[in-house]
Design an enzyme around this catalytic site. Structure first.
Site, PDB file in Angstrom:
ATOM      1  N   CYS A 172      -3.370   3.050  -6.359  1.00 46.04           N
ATOM      2  CA  CYS A 172      -3.499   2.453  -5.026  1.00 46.04           C
ATOM      3  C   CYS A 172      -2.679   3.160  -3.934  1.00 46.04           C
ATOM      4  CB  CYS A 172      -3.171   0.967  -5.116  1.00 46.04           C
ATOM      5  SG  CYS A 172      -3.905   0.040  -3.747  1.00 46.04           S
ATOM      6  N   HIS A 185      -4.811  -2.025 -10.450  1.00 43.49           N
ATOM      7  CA  HIS A 185      -3.510  -2.532 -10.873  1.00 43.49           C
ATOM      8  C   HIS A 185      -3.744  -3.418 -12.098  1.00 43.49           C
ATOM      9  CE1 HIS A 185      -1.650  -1.591  -6.918  1.00 43.49           C
ATOM     10  NE2 HIS A 185      -2.711  -2.118  -6.350  1.00 43.49           N
TER      11      HIS A 185
HETATM   12  N1  GLN Z   1      -1.177  -0.481   1.567  1.00 43.62           N
HETATM   13  C1  GLN Z   1      -2.348   0.044   0.968  1.00 43.62           C
HETATM   14  C2  GLN Z   1      -3.614  -0.714   1.319  1.00 43.62           C
HETATM   15  O1  GLN Z   1      -3.578  -1.876   1.619  1.00 43.62           O
HETATM   16  C3  GLN Z   1      -2.150   0.084  -0.538  1.00 43.62           C
HETATM   17  C4  GLN Z   1      -2.037  -1.275  -1.158  1.00 43.62           C
HETATM   18  C5  GLN Z   1      -1.664  -1.269  -2.623  1.00 43.62           C
HETATM   19  O2  GLN Z   1      -1.053  -0.330  -3.105  1.00 43.62           O
HETATM   20  N2  GLN Z   1      -1.992  -2.329  -3.339  1.00 43.62           N
HETATM   21  O3  GLN Z   1      -4.684  -0.159   1.273  1.00 43.62           O
END
Ligand code: GLN
Length: 238
Positions: free
Chosen positions: A94, A190
């Site tokens: 992510c 995740h």
């Molecule tokens: N901040 C990034 C987004 O919202 C990554 C989020 C995350 O790593 N879960 O796209």
């Protein structure tokens, strides 16, 4: 006893929704096969010059946390790129997946520049894409939890990691999830990703062993609990 070093990039800032579990999963699967595991937190990417981990893991984080690590990451762009070109095994989830791409465009006047190791770009959307994802990969069906505003478009220099069956994946439109370039993997999953996807975890291990010139045959483990967890998550889509 063969030692396998697992590097963990920015463990304090980039570690949400169980991403640390990717390290724990690899450790478990390696130790169960008789390997010694060394855990290497990487708070400053320049440390990768002195000690090259066999597998480098990175997680997700809020936009503000991506900002916190961005400078250090970009300062070490050439080092990370040369490690990748040498075949280093990496899995970025992510937030770090986005920053391994060219940039994350949060708004017209707020861009977080990435290192462009992966040929992809991410643009924040108005809504967040949240829930479990099921996607088919070369290493079987992957199940994981996504929560991101970013919509990622893959360029010609990467292959998708998987094809989305349910959930959004890279952008909710093109039905691809994650990216692969050499031995570098990126994904929105995740959960943690590797705990529910043991075949994918073993692929990372095999590639790391191949880099060390070792046999890549892995002893079978009882993965019934892992598969059970994946089945339950897949049944709770959004
Ligand atoms: N901040 C990034 C987004 O919202 C990554 C989020 C995350 O790593 N879960 O796209």
């Amino acid at each position: 006893m063969v030692t396998v070093t697992i590097g963990h990039l920015y463990p304090r800032q980039m570690n949400v929704y169980g991403d640390m579990g990717n390290v724990i999963t690899l450790r478990y699967r390696l130790e169960a096969r008789g390997f010694k595991v060394v855990y290497m937190p990487v708070d400053d990417a320049k440390d990768l010059k002195l000690t090259r981990p066999d597998i480098l893991i990175g997680g997700g984080g809020q936009d503000s946390n991506q900002d916190l690590v961005q400078k250090n990451l970009v300062n070490n762009k050439l080092l990370l790129t040369s490690l990748a070109d040498d075949g280093a095994v990496m899995l970025m989830i992510c937030g770090l997946y986005q920053l391994f791409g060219h940039r994350f465009i949060v708004s017209d006047d707020y861009h977080i520049e990435g290192i462009g190791l992966l040929d992809l770009e991410t643009v924040a959307g108005e809504s967040r894409l949240i829930g479990n994802v099921v996607a088919d990969s070369a290493w079987g069906r992957l199940v994981g939890f996504e929560n991101h505003s970013g919509r990622t478009q893959l360029g010609a220099g990467v292959e998708p990691l998987a094809t989305v069956i349910s959930g959004a994946g890279n952008n909710g439109k093109t039905k691809d999830e994650g990216a692969v370039h050499l031995n570098v993997f990126g994904s929105y999953l995740h959960g943690p990703c590797l705990a529910k996807n043991p075949e994918f975890a073993d692929e990372l291990i095999r590639r790391a062993l191949a880099n060390k010139g070792l046999p890549t045959e892995l002893a079978e483990l009882d993965d019934s609990l892992e598969h059970h967890a994946a089945r339950i998550a897949a049944k709770r889509p959004r």
